[in-house]
Design a protein around this motif. Structure first.
Motif, short mmCIF file in Angstrom:
data_model
loop_
_atom_site.label_atom_id
_atom_site.label_comp_id
_atom_site.label_asym_id
_atom_site.label_seq_id
_atom_site.Cartn_x
_atom_site.Cartn_y
_atom_site.Cartn_z
N ARG A 16 30.32 52.63 38.25
CA ARG A 16 30.61 51.65 39.29
C ARG A 16 29.60 51.77 40.43
O ARG A 16 29.21 50.78 41.05
CB ARG A 16 32.04 51.81 39.80
CG ARG A 16 33.10 51.50 38.75
CD ARG A 16 34.47 51.31 39.36
NE ARG A 16 34.97 52.50 40.01
CZ ARG A 16 35.70 53.45 39.41
NH1 ARG A 16 35.96 53.35 38.12
NH2 ARG A 16 36.14 54.50 40.08
N HIS A 171 39.71 40.06 48.56
CA HIS A 171 39.27 41.32 47.95
C HIS A 171 40.38 41.90 47.08
O HIS A 171 40.14 42.35 45.95
CB HIS A 171 38.86 42.30 49.04
CG HIS A 171 38.21 43.55 48.52
ND1 HIS A 171 38.93 44.62 48.03
CD2 HIS A 171 36.89 43.90 48.41
CE1 HIS A 171 38.09 45.56 47.66
NE2 HIS A 171 36.86 45.16 47.86
N ASP A 172 41.60 41.88 47.59
CA ASP A 172 42.73 42.42 46.82
C ASP A 172 42.99 41.59 45.57
O ASP A 172 43.24 42.15 44.48
CB ASP A 172 44.00 42.44 47.69
CG ASP A 172 43.95 43.50 48.78
OD1 ASP A 172 43.12 44.41 48.68
OD2 ASP A 172 44.76 43.41 49.73
N THR A 175 40.72 42.18 42.48
CA THR A 175 40.90 43.40 41.68
C THR A 175 41.67 43.11 40.39
O THR A 175 41.59 43.87 39.43
CB THR A 175 41.64 44.49 42.47
OG1 THR A 175 42.95 44.02 42.84
CG2 THR A 175 40.88 44.88 43.72
N GLU A 178 39.17 42.80 37.63
CA GLU A 178 38.22 43.89 37.46
C GLU A 178 38.30 44.46 36.05
O GLU A 178 39.31 44.34 35.37
CB GLU A 178 38.48 45.00 38.48
CG GLU A 178 37.54 45.02 39.66
CD GLU A 178 36.08 45.23 39.27
OE1 GLU A 178 35.81 45.94 38.29
OE2 GLU A 178 35.22 44.67 39.95
N THR A 181 41.57 46.29 34.02
CA THR A 181 42.67 45.95 34.91
C THR A 181 43.99 46.58 34.48
O THR A 181 44.82 46.93 35.32
CB THR A 181 42.84 44.41 34.96
OG1 THR A 181 41.67 43.85 35.56
CG2 THR A 181 44.04 44.00 35.79
N ARG A 184 45.04 49.54 36.34
CA ARG A 184 45.03 49.46 37.79
C ARG A 184 46.40 49.03 38.31
O ARG A 184 47.17 48.36 37.65
CB ARG A 184 43.96 48.47 38.27
CG ARG A 184 42.55 48.97 38.00
CD ARG A 184 41.53 47.92 38.41
NE ARG A 184 40.18 48.42 38.16
CZ ARG A 184 39.45 49.06 39.07
NH1 ARG A 184 39.94 49.27 40.28
NH2 ARG A 184 38.24 49.48 38.79
N ALA A 189 47.07 43.00 44.60
CA ALA A 189 46.59 41.73 44.05
C ALA A 189 47.73 40.72 43.95
O ALA A 189 47.55 39.53 44.26
CB ALA A 189 45.95 41.96 42.69
N ASP A 390 31.11 48.95 47.37
CA ASP A 390 32.47 48.73 46.90
C ASP A 390 32.66 49.47 45.58
O ASP A 390 31.76 49.47 44.74
CB ASP A 390 32.73 47.24 46.68
CG ASP A 390 33.41 46.58 47.86
OD1 ASP A 390 34.04 47.29 48.66
OD2 ASP A 390 33.30 45.36 47.99
N ARG A 392 33.71 48.95 42.67
CA ARG A 392 34.04 47.96 41.66
C ARG A 392 32.85 47.81 40.72
O ARG A 392 31.72 48.10 41.10
CB ARG A 392 34.38 46.60 42.29
CG ARG A 392 35.55 46.67 43.26
CD ARG A 392 35.96 45.28 43.73
NE ARG A 392 34.91 44.60 44.47
CZ ARG A 392 35.08 43.42 45.09
NH1 ARG A 392 36.24 42.81 45.02
NH2 ARG A 392 34.08 42.86 45.75
#
Length: 407
Positions: A16, A171-172, A175, A178, A181, A184, A189, A390, A392
């Motif tokens: 990442r 941003h949330d 995710t 991503e 997922t 996560r 989100a 970030d 990510r």
């Protein structure tokens, strides 16, 4: 290293932070590599481009999700994306995208240039004031975020007083898409999805009561003019949320990644300042070299498909490493070298085919306006300590990028 190990390492913290060494190893396996019976890794430029354009490869839409995993309730964030063009196949994708494309036109975007220039200049004034006296200023917070959020909100018709609230929520929410997922926590989100959906439901209701010429008003008018064959209310809301969050998340990262590259490439900086390097060429090489979008995936929609001789069964997944394709040595000589003077750069950062990013032209406009004006206003602009990436992979950018604006 085999393809299975490479896919496993895609989710590692070191990847990442910097995925490109892993991409170099992936290229040694060839443009396409089998990971398992139901998963194929694609890193070659031509192969990624072909899959993105091939309508026999689709996204995992709501119908496929129900077929493959059962018709169980999804978390709000995944459900919201599932109602948008991002996670919809033909023919529903065309039905939904058509009204968006009809109002998100090249002419409309080109006409926004004076407004983008004014927005850039206002933010440069803010940067100058914040950096007066030599104090470091966070470029992401003061410029890279507020420029695209202001532009997309102006286009949508979101009131200025509401715009500050979207950075954390967007941003949330992102995710949820991503890489990996499933491992996560989607609590943040899901909360963001509910908040943003509620906001646009209220905005759509206001536009129905008081029609307007902005993008939301135009989409509401088209929706109400064709209530049976066009986009549904739920789809309209989902796509408005997508336009908002995708409309500035990607551009924010493009601006941050581009400025960080300028700090390390004096030749490009000088040429951009002097006007001997077209801003568009610089932006295209930023998109290629450090793409704001690093990967996507597709599903085989029928039996008998193959990519570069590698068979993909029906419902087999194809992991497309866009960041690796943009550094394919077969397509780009010396791909690890940042070179905005390359011929025919053509990065795949905005995708290809029916899912090509609807906001690509707007993102390019903002970036090509921003970089020359930034350098002209602050010729001594320098990077300050404390840059933070970030954490990510799919969306690659900076969380913080402190700068000193100079005298």
């Amino acid at each position: 290293m085999d393809a299975t190990a490479i896919v496993e390492l895609l989710g590692a913290p070191e990847t990442r932070a910097d995925p490109y060494p892993l991409y170099e190893q992936a290229h040694r396996l060839g443009p396409v590599a089998r990971v398992s019976d139901m998963l194929v890794l694609v890193t070659g430029y031509a192969a990624v481009d072909r899959v993105l354009r091939d309508r026999d490869f689709g996204v995992i839409d709501r119908e496929l999700t129900a077929t493959m995993y059962g018709d169980s309730p999804e978390p709000p964030s995944l459900e919201l994306f599932g109602r948008s063009i991002l996670q919809t196949n033909l023919p529903a994708h065309t039905r939904m995208r058509a009204p968006i494309a009809a109002v998100f036109t090249p002419r409309r975007i080109a006409a926004m240039r004076p407004a983008v220039e004014r927005a850039v200049d206002r933010l440069l004034d803010d940067l100058a004031e914040a950096g007066r006296g030599g104090e470091p200023v966070d470029f992401m917070d003061r410029f890279a975020f507020p420029l695209p959020v202001g532009v997309i909100c102006e286009l949508l018709g979101v009131p200025e007083a509401d715009r500050h609230r979207f950075r954390g929520s967007a941003h949330d929410l992102m995710t949820a898409i991503e890489f990996m997922t499933v491992e996560r926590d989607l609590t943040a989100a899901d909360r963001a999805a509910v908040e943003l959906q509620g906001y646009f439901e209220e905005l759509v209701a206001r536009r129905r009561a008081h029609p307007s010429a902005d993008l939301v008003g135009a989409l509401v008018a088209r929706r109400d003019a064709d209530p049976d064959g066009g986009i549904t209310d739920a789809e309209l809301i989902a796509n408005l949320v997508l336009l908002l969050v995708a409309g500035f998340e990607t551009t924010t990262n493009l601006l941050g990644n581009g400025l960080a590259l300028l700090f390390g490439h004096d030749g490009a900086r000088t040429a951009l300042t002097e006007g001997t390097l077209p801003p568009g060429d610089f932006v295209e090489e930023v998109l290629r070299y450090d793409s704001p979008v690093q990967l996507t995936s597709r599903i085989a929609l029928r039996d008998g498909l193959e990519i570069e001789g590698v068979a993909v069964p029906r419902f087999g997944e194809v992991l497309l490493l866009i960041g690796a394709a943009n550094r394919d040595p077969v397509r780009f000589p010396e791909p690890q070298r940042f070179d905005p003077w390359r011929a025919e750069i053509a990065p795949l950062s905005f995708g290809a085919g029916i899912h090509y990013c609807v906001g690509a032209m707007l993102a390019r406009l903002e970036a090509t306006v921003a970089f020359p004006r930034l350098l002209a206003r602050f010729p001594a602009l320098a990077q300050a300590p404390g840059a933070v990436r970030d954490d990510r992979l799919l969306l690659r950018g900076y969380g913080e990028l402190p700068v000193a604006v100079g005298g």
